[in-house]
Write a protein that holds these residues in place. Structure first.
Motif, PDB file in Angstrom:
ATOM      1  N   TYR A  38     -81.652  39.969  68.417  1.00  0.00           N
ATOM      2  CA  TYR A  38     -81.439  39.125  67.234  1.00  0.00           C
ATOM      3  C   TYR A  38     -79.954  38.928  66.973  1.00  0.00           C
ATOM      4  O   TYR A  38     -79.190  39.897  66.902  1.00  0.00           O
ATOM      5  N   HIS A  39     -79.544  37.657  66.817  1.00  0.00           N
ATOM      6  CA  HIS A  39     -78.162  37.323  66.487  1.00  0.00           C
ATOM      7  C   HIS A  39     -78.157  36.431  65.255  1.00  0.00           C
ATOM      8  O   HIS A  39     -78.757  35.341  65.270  1.00  0.00           O
ATOM      9  N   PHE A  40     -77.504  36.877  64.199  1.00  0.00           N
ATOM     10  CA  PHE A  40     -77.335  36.064  62.997  1.00  0.00           C
ATOM     11  C   PHE A  40     -76.084  35.227  63.175  1.00  0.00           C
ATOM     12  O   PHE A  40     -74.999  35.760  63.428  1.00  0.00           O
ATOM     13  N   CYS A  41     -76.207  33.899  63.048  1.00  0.00           N
ATOM     14  CA  CYS A  41     -75.119  32.982  63.389  1.00  0.00           C
ATOM     15  C   CYS A  41     -74.800  32.044  62.228  1.00  0.00           C
ATOM     16  O   CYS A  41     -75.334  30.916  62.164  1.00  0.00           O
ATOM     17  N   PRO A  42     -73.927  32.432  61.314  1.00  0.00           N
ATOM     18  CA  PRO A  42     -73.439  31.469  60.316  1.00  0.00           C
ATOM     19  C   PRO A  42     -72.695  30.347  61.031  1.00  0.00           C
ATOM     20  O   PRO A  42     -72.038  30.585  62.052  1.00  0.00           O
ATOM     21  N   THR A  43     -72.785  29.131  60.516  1.00  0.00           N
ATOM     22  CA  THR A  43     -72.181  28.008  61.219  1.00  0.00           C
ATOM     23  C   THR A  43     -70.658  28.003  61.172  1.00  0.00           C
ATOM     24  O   THR A  43     -70.029  27.151  61.824  1.00  0.00           O
ATOM     25  N   ASP A  44     -70.055  28.933  60.426  1.00  0.00           N
ATOM     26  CA  ASP A  44     -68.597  29.059  60.487  1.00  0.00           C
ATOM     27  C   ASP A  44     -68.175  30.152  61.470  1.00  0.00           C
ATOM     28  O   ASP A  44     -66.987  30.461  61.587  1.00  0.00           O
ATOM     29  N   GLN A  45     -69.126  30.717  62.201  1.00  0.00           N
ATOM     30  CA  GLN A  45     -68.800  31.709  63.227  1.00  0.00           C
ATOM     31  C   GLN A  45     -68.434  30.993  64.523  1.00  0.00           C
ATOM     32  O   GLN A  45     -69.195  30.147  65.016  1.00  0.00           O
ATOM     33  N   PRO A  46     -67.285  31.296  65.128  1.00  0.00           N
ATOM     34  CA  PRO A  46     -66.897  30.622  66.370  1.00  0.00           C
ATOM     35  C   PRO A  46     -67.949  30.807  67.462  1.00  0.00           C
ATOM     36  O   PRO A  46     -68.511  31.887  67.623  1.00  0.00           O
ATOM     37  N   LEU A  47     -68.197  29.750  68.218  1.00  0.00           N
ATOM     38  CA  LEU A  47     -69.194  29.800  69.284  1.00  0.00           C
ATOM     39  C   LEU A  47     -68.793  30.770  70.381  1.00  0.00           C
ATOM     40  O   LEU A  47     -69.648  31.396  71.015  1.00  0.00           O
ATOM     41  N   GLU A  48     -67.500  30.917  70.628  1.00  0.00           N
ATOM     42  CA  GLU A  48     -67.041  31.887  71.628  1.00  0.00           C
ATOM     43  C   GLU A  48     -67.462  33.300  71.232  1.00  0.00           C
ATOM     44  O   GLU A  48     -67.846  34.115  72.084  1.00  0.00           O
ATOM     45  N   GLU A  49     -67.381  33.592  69.940  1.00  0.00           N
ATOM     46  CA  GLU A  49     -67.776  34.911  69.458  1.00  0.00           C
ATOM     47  C   GLU A  49     -69.279  35.117  69.610  1.00  0.00           C
ATOM     48  O   GLU A  49     -69.734  36.200  69.978  1.00  0.00           O
ATOM     49  N   VAL A  50     -70.073  34.065  69.346  1.00  0.00           N
ATOM     50  CA  VAL A  50     -71.523  34.164  69.528  1.00  0.00           C
ATOM     51  C   VAL A  50     -71.848  34.462  70.984  1.00  0.00           C
ATOM     52  O   VAL A  50     -72.667  35.339  71.297  1.00  0.00           O
ATOM     53  N   LEU A  51     -71.203  33.743  71.900  1.00  0.00           N
ATOM     54  CA  LEU A  51     -71.438  33.960  73.327  1.00  0.00           C
ATOM     55  C   LEU A  51     -70.989  35.354  73.756  1.00  0.00           C
ATOM     56  O   LEU A  51     -71.688  36.039  74.521  1.00  0.00           O
ATOM     57  N   PHE A  52     -69.844  35.791  73.240  1.00  0.00           N
ATOM     58  CA  PHE A  52     -69.360  37.133  73.564  1.00  0.00           C
ATOM     59  C   PHE A  52     -70.344  38.200  73.077  1.00  0.00           C
ATOM     60  O   PHE A  52     -70.657  39.153  73.792  1.00  0.00           O
ATOM     61  N   ASN A  53     -70.855  38.045  71.853  1.00  0.00           N
ATOM     62  CA  ASN A  53     -71.823  39.014  71.319  1.00  0.00           C
ATOM     63  C   ASN A  53     -73.113  39.024  72.137  1.00  0.00           C
ATOM     64  O   ASN A  53     -73.720  40.071  72.358  1.00  0.00           O
ATOM     65  N   PHE A  54     -73.532  37.837  72.566  1.00  0.00           N
ATOM     66  CA  PHE A  54     -74.719  37.719  73.414  1.00  0.00           C
ATOM     67  C   PHE A  54     -74.527  38.476  74.724  1.00  0.00           C
ATOM     68  O   PHE A  54     -75.384  39.278  75.138  1.00  0.00           O
ATOM     69  N   LEU A  55     -73.393  38.256  75.384  1.00  0.00           N
ATOM     70  CA  LEU A  55     -73.119  38.932  76.646  1.00  0.00           C
ATOM     71  C   LEU A  55     -72.972  40.435  76.457  1.00  0.00           C
ATOM     72  O   LEU A  55     -73.418  41.220  77.294  1.00  0.00           O
ATOM     73  N   SER A  56     -72.350  40.842  75.352  1.00  0.00           N
ATOM     74  CA  SER A  56     -72.216  42.276  75.065  1.00  0.00           C
ATOM     75  C   SER A  56     -73.585  42.927  74.908  1.00  0.00           C
ATOM     76  O   SER A  56     -73.830  44.030  75.423  1.00  0.00           O
ATOM     77  N   ALA A  57     -74.484  42.249  74.204  1.00  0.00           N
ATOM     78  CA  ALA A  57     -75.833  42.781  74.019  1.00  0.00           C
ATOM     79  C   ALA A  57     -76.568  42.874  75.346  1.00  0.00           C
ATOM     80  O   ALA A  57     -77.298  43.845  75.602  1.00  0.00           O
ATOM     81  N   ARG A  58     -76.394  41.863  76.225  1.00  0.00           N
ATOM     82  CA  ARG A  58     -77.033  41.913  77.540  1.00  0.00           C
ATOM     83  C   ARG A  58     -76.504  43.086  78.343  1.00  0.00           C
ATOM     84  O   ARG A  58     -77.246  43.777  79.041  1.00  0.00           O
ATOM     85  N   GLN A  59     -75.198  43.310  78.266  1.00  0.00           N
ATOM     86  CA  GLN A  59     -74.582  44.410  79.009  1.00  0.00           C
ATOM     87  C   GLN A  59     -75.110  45.756  78.521  1.00  0.00           C
ATOM     88  O   GLN A  59     -75.421  46.645  79.313  1.00  0.00           O
ATOM     89  N   ARG A  60     -75.206  45.924  77.195  1.00  0.00           N
ATOM     90  CA  ARG A  60     -75.719  47.184  76.647  1.00  0.00           C
ATOM     91  C   ARG A  60     -77.176  47.395  77.043  1.00  0.00           C
ATOM     92  O   ARG A  60     -77.587  48.517  77.363  1.00  0.00           O
ATOM     93  N   LYS A  61     -77.945  46.317  77.017  1.00  0.00           N
ATOM     94  CA  LYS A  61     -79.361  46.419  77.372  1.00  0.00           C
ATOM     95  C   LYS A  61     -79.527  46.825  78.827  1.00  0.00           C
ATOM     96  O   LYS A  61     -80.370  47.657  79.167  1.00  0.00           O
TER      97      LYS A  61
END
Length: 316
Positions: free
Chosen positions: A281-304
């Protein structure tokens, strides 16, 4: 033709402000800016860097067949990698994006639909550059368009062209749409659901449980506008439900506290449901940079992935 003016980063190399990013008219170019910006910020190569899961190589370990060592990579980088076999390389990712009326709201100069489309295009671009397959499903009160995962010339442009289409004027039937998706996706893979989740979570949870039981890897991106999150409205006005058309006169000063409590409860319900069914689950306010969303996604994949590897070692 005048050259396209790209938004600039500040001297600290911080992520792009979404409002600046959205001023780029081309969705394809927006996605390219996000992906390239992420890699530059990490100072890594996309092929041998942060996320091994999305690379066409993996590091050589003792016991691997030396016939599959990529000697060209070894000569260039002094690192020993082997080519993955096709069945362990190709990730199948279905992007499932909400096109309902409520996604048309935006208080920052762009809408939730704009943000979701850019996120979807960014994920598709990133995955396909890594040799993985991406598909697209759009929905509102049911499935609208469905493109199965592919990685072939022209497929990314087809995805982006579909994302650039204006959303149809329809309400949300999130549970129905996800249920229909289960009928379409028989092969196991990753499903990235991008939605504002303005729908009863109880019905959605049953469909998430079904997809999880089918062996899919589920990722949920919950997109909300900052005005919806903080209820920043000041003046009394008629508020109209974008999907039902129902209007109600509201004094923000009187309802803000109740609204924020209900929103918090809604988000907690979502978090509990995703936890129960192992949904990322990723909570994404529309003022959050897309690069940060992608980075968080990749970080979660790495941890998993690390967690799975540790569990496998412990089991043996």
């Amino acid at each position: 033709m005048n050259p396209v003016q790209l938004p600039s980063r500040n001297s600290q190399g911080s992520f792009l402000d979404p409002a600046a990013l959205m001023r780029i008219k081309s969705l394809e170019l927006r996605a390219k800016v996000v992906v390239e910006g992420l890699w530059k910020g990490m100072h890594r190569s996309p092929y041998h860097g942060f996320s091994v899961e999305f690379s066409e190589y993996r590091a050589y370990v003792q016991g691997d067949d030396p016939r599959y060592i990529d000697w060209k990579v070894l000569a260039r980088s002094d690192r020993t990698y082997i080519k993955k076999f096709e069945d362990e390389t190709n990730l199948r990712c279905q992007l499932v994006i909400d096109h309902s009326k409520s996604m048309g709201f935006g208080s920052l100069g762009f809408t939730k639909a704009d943000y979701a489309a850019t996120l979807g295009a960014t994920l598709a671009s990133f995955l396909m550059k890594q040799g993985d397959a991406a598909g697209l499903t759009t929905f509102a009160d049911g499935i609208e368009e469905h493109m199965p995962p592919r990685n072939r010339p022209g497929h990314l442009r087809r995805i982006i062209a579909e994302l650039e289409r204006p959303a149809k004027a329809a309400g949300t039937s999130l549970a129905l749409s996800v249920g229909q998706l289960a009928e379409l996706l028989r092969k196991r893979g990753m499903i990235c659901l991008i939605t504002d989740l303005l729908a009863p979570v109880e019905h959605l949870e049953k469909q998430l449980a079904l997809l999880s039981a089918m062996g899919h890897d589920l990722v949920l991106f919950h997109v909300m506008d900052r005005a919806e999150i903080d209820f920043t409205f000041e003046k009394s006005a008629h508020f109209r439900d974008a999907e039902t058309g129902v209007e109600r006169f509201v004094d923000p000063q009187l309802v803000r506290e109740t609204y924020l409590k209900r929103l918090q409860a809604h988000r907690e319900t979502i978090q509990a449901a995703t936890d129960r069914h192992n949904v990322e689950y990723h909570f994404c306010p529309t003022d959050q940079p897309l690069e940060e969303v992608l980075f968080n996604f990749l970080s979660a994949r790495q941890r998993k992935k690390a967690s799975k590897s540790a569990a496998a070692r412990f089991a043996t």
